[in-house]
Structure formats: structure tokens, C-alpha cells
Write a protein that holds these residues in place. Sequence first.
Motif: not given
Length: 267
Positions: A145, A182, A198-201, A203, A223
Motif C-alpha cells: 500500500d 495499492r 490481479t489476485k492481490t487487489s 490497482e 488493472l
Amino acid sequence: MKVVDLITWFESWVSPAWQEDWDNCGWQIEPGVLQLEAHVLVCLTPTLAVMNEAISIQKYGVPINLIFAHHPLILHPIKSLCSGNLLTEISRLAFAHKISIYTAHTNFDKVRDGTSDVLGQMLSLQGSVPIIPTQEDLGYGRVGDLPHSMTFQELLIKIHSKLHTSKLLFSPTTDLQQKISRVAVLGGSGASFISEVTKTSAELYLTSDCKFHQFQESRDAGLILVDAGHFATERPACNRLVQKLKSLPVDWVELSQKDEDFRHFYP
């Protein structure tokens, strides 16, 4: 610190055992310098220009005996060494001037203060973890983050400023004011990891060497993909390595000035 002791120190941090099966990390050329006091030139790619740079520095009285590179000089089995071949010329000069070449590639990509970790630190990512874990606390890429959310435009400006890159490519977006919190990063060629990112959230995903349809893939997955170039995303880790080596009792260590980005843009 002797060359052999420097390499022992490095491999206690970045083990050659962590490289991929297809890779070739470790000694590329070792012309009998292990017991000499280490004088090190760090680079991303061990080119003929970097070898000639090391020889030129020798002529000014600095006995360089180690080129420490990220990219391997030798990746595939050698079938011949013939006059006029680039690998032949680099090897000839290495032995003639007693300049060794050591490489840390996919093993260096995975570690703390390695290729992707340094890239994440440059963006001040908080709670950073690997995108693709491999061993405990090791893995490809980093995702974390931002200290505070930024607009996409603000983040592009920060990336451009931090990486000193001439161009940034990014997937289609109509809103430069979109807030980003993120971020995922991977130094070097990271487009094959889009589905994992894409599985990690995340952006936004910062990497390099992305193809046309990978920008489409990223756009369709929601993404934002940013390609800052291979050189720009990996060179900062070389600079970090120089700083770490300077903390050791090494007589001389510097970052190559002849290392270069092989892509230029016109105009």
C-alpha cells in the motif's frame, strides 16, 4: 576484503540455489582473481562497453578485478568461441586483464533489497509482500500500500521522477484523477505475472517489457499496467548493491557509467 570473501558474503544473502533452472547465476568468468583484494564495478548488463570501461579504469591505477552484473553473460550453452564473436572478445579481455564476471539474476530478483524490493521501496510501499512467493520471505515482485492514496497522474509523475525514465507506457484509462492506494511492482520482464497481480487487489502494476495484448489483458482485468522499461526498473537495485558493498571493507566499488538502456525513443 578478497574477492572470494566478498562472494561468500554475497551468497550468504543471495544464494545461487535460488535461481531458476533455466538461469545461469554465479561465476561467468573467473581468471584467477579469488585471492586478490576486491575492486568492483557493478552493472546491470556485462557488455563489451562495461568491460572496456573496467580496463580504462585500470589504466588510471584502480586494479578492478570484478564486474558484478545482474544479467548473465552466458545464459545458453556455448557451442564455439571464434574470433569476431562478442562473447569471445569479452572473454579474451577478461583473461588478458584479470577481470572476473559474476552474475546474480533470478536469485537477486527474489530477495530483500533485490530487484523488485528496491523498486517497492522507491514508491514507499507499506506492508510489502511478494506477488509470487517462492521460499520463506522470498519471491518475485512486491505488492503493498502507498503511504497515502495518490491520483494516477501523481503516481505517474513520481514513477517518472524516481526512475529517471524517458517514457512511460500505460494501459488505457480515461481518468488520470483516479485514486490509487495499492500497487504491485516487478523489476524487469514482469508481464507474465499479470494474472497473479490481479489476485492481490493491486490497482496498478509497475513492470516492463509488456506486449500489446498484455496491455489489453490488464485493461480488461481492471488493472492499470505501467511499463517503465527494463533498464529503469532494474538499475536502481544495482545502485543499492553498490551502497551495500561500500559498507564492507572493500577497497573500491562503483556503479558502471557505461551500463546503458538499449532502447531509445525518437523524438
